[in-house]
Design a protein around this motif. Structure first.
Motif, mmCIF file in Angstrom:
data_model
loop_
_atom_site.group_PDB
_atom_site.id
_atom_site.type_symbol
_atom_site.label_atom_id
_atom_site.label_comp_id
_atom_site.label_asym_id
_atom_site.label_seq_id
_atom_site.Cartn_x
_atom_site.Cartn_y
_atom_site.Cartn_z
ATOM 1 N N CYS A 28 -5.805 -1.255 -1.262
ATOM 2 C CA CYS A 28 -5.342 -1.717 0.043
ATOM 3 C C CYS A 28 -6.509 -2.320 0.830
ATOM 4 O O CYS A 28 -7.575 -1.720 0.921
ATOM 5 C CB CYS A 28 -4.741 -0.558 0.826
ATOM 6 N N CYS A 77 0.851 -1.201 0.000
ATOM 7 C CA CYS A 77 0.000 0.000 0.000
ATOM 8 C C CYS A 77 0.877 1.238 0.000
ATOM 9 O O CYS A 77 1.824 1.340 0.765
ATOM 10 C CB CYS A 77 -0.906 0.012 1.227
ATOM 11 N N CYS A 108 -0.407 3.259 3.758
ATOM 12 C CA CYS A 108 -0.187 2.748 5.119
ATOM 13 C C CYS A 108 0.939 1.718 5.186
ATOM 14 O O CYS A 108 1.309 1.279 6.274
ATOM 15 C CB CYS A 108 -1.484 2.188 5.711
ATOM 16 N N GLU A 148 -6.570 -2.713 3.937
ATOM 17 C CA GLU A 148 -6.645 -2.085 5.257
ATOM 18 C C GLU A 148 -7.274 -0.696 5.158
ATOM 19 O O GLU A 148 -8.168 -0.358 5.915
ATOM 20 C CB GLU A 148 -5.237 -1.926 5.862
ATOM 21 N N CYS A 149 -6.729 0.130 4.247
ATOM 22 C CA CYS A 149 -7.173 1.532 4.224
ATOM 23 C C CYS A 149 -7.831 1.921 2.896
ATOM 24 O O CYS A 149 -8.268 3.054 2.733
ATOM 25 C CB CYS A 149 -6.003 2.466 4.522
HETATM 26 ZN ZN LIG Z 1 -3.227 0.896 3.165
#
Ligand SMILES: [Zn+2]
Length: 215
Positions: free
Chosen positions: A150, A132, A135, A152-153
């Motif tokens: 990503c 990513c 992050c 996650e984010c």
């Molecule tokens: Zn990320």
């Protein structure tokens, strides 16, 4: 509970285990990761920022003294029942000695955990790795399938140039053997090193880390 210094070659799964540990221990665990701290220090305009920007813009590493100085400040902020998770601070023997000296001076109980994978596995994992841009999370296409954003984010992901280039991978493996392995051998002689087989599943590795730090 012991503090953890995490070590391991590229793609050994350090990032995954760090995230799991931080999630599991939540606010009891304090994370020291050189890159993140340096990035945070560069978030506004001041003398430190200018200095670090010049170094990183020229592709240089930040001086060892700066990293150990930051580590000392970090230790000063801890409560007794906090658990340290440190990553990326064992780049050379000198620096590892400093980190150990500072932890001992603060009477911290700690262990260095090395995640171990065979060299061929580094090539396989890196050629499947997606990172990513925002992050720093890593994903593996052989585990996660095609990753376009990503997980996650939800920001943009990319393949790092040094993950695709075979020579760059070899340079990273060589650098690990030249700099980090001697540090780990020294820590082994001091009884601080525990090796964990990182070919195990992420769950099994996580359980082993918990057992090690609870001892
Ligand atoms: Zn990320």
């Amino acid at each position: 509970m012991k503090d953890i210094i995490l070590a391991g070659i590229s793609a050994s799964g350090k990032w995954t285990q760090s995230q799991r540990l931080l999630e599991y221990f939540w606010d009891k665990m304090k994370y020291f990761e050189t890159w993140w701290i340096l990035r945070a220090l560069q978030s506004n305009d001041n003398a430190i920022w200018n200095h670090l920007r010049d170094i990183t813009a020229n592709g240089l590493l930040v001086k060892d003294e700066i990293v150990s100085g930051l580590f000392w400040v970090f230790l000063e902020t801890l409560w007794d029942d906090d658990i340290v998770l440190a990553d990326g601070c064992m780049r050379k023997i000198w620096q590892s000695k400093e980190i150990v000296r500072l932890l001992e001076q603060k009477n911290r109980k700690f262990v260095v955990i090395e995640l171990v994978i065979p060299e061929e596995e580094v090539y396989t994992r890196l050629s499947n790795r997606i990172t990513c841009k925002t992050c720093g999370a890593n994903f593996n296409t052989s585990l996660h399938g095609e990753v376009n954003k990503c997980l996650e984010c939800w920001w943009e992901v990319y393949r790092r140039n040094d993950d695709i280039n075979q020579n760059a991978i070899k340079n990273r493996i060589d650098a690990y053997h030249d700099n980090i392995v001697p540090s780990l051998e020294m820590l082994d002689k001091m009884w601080y090193l525990v090796k964990v087989d990182a070919m195990l599943s992420a769950d099994e590795i996580f359980q082993k880390i918990l057992e090690i730090i609870e001892k």
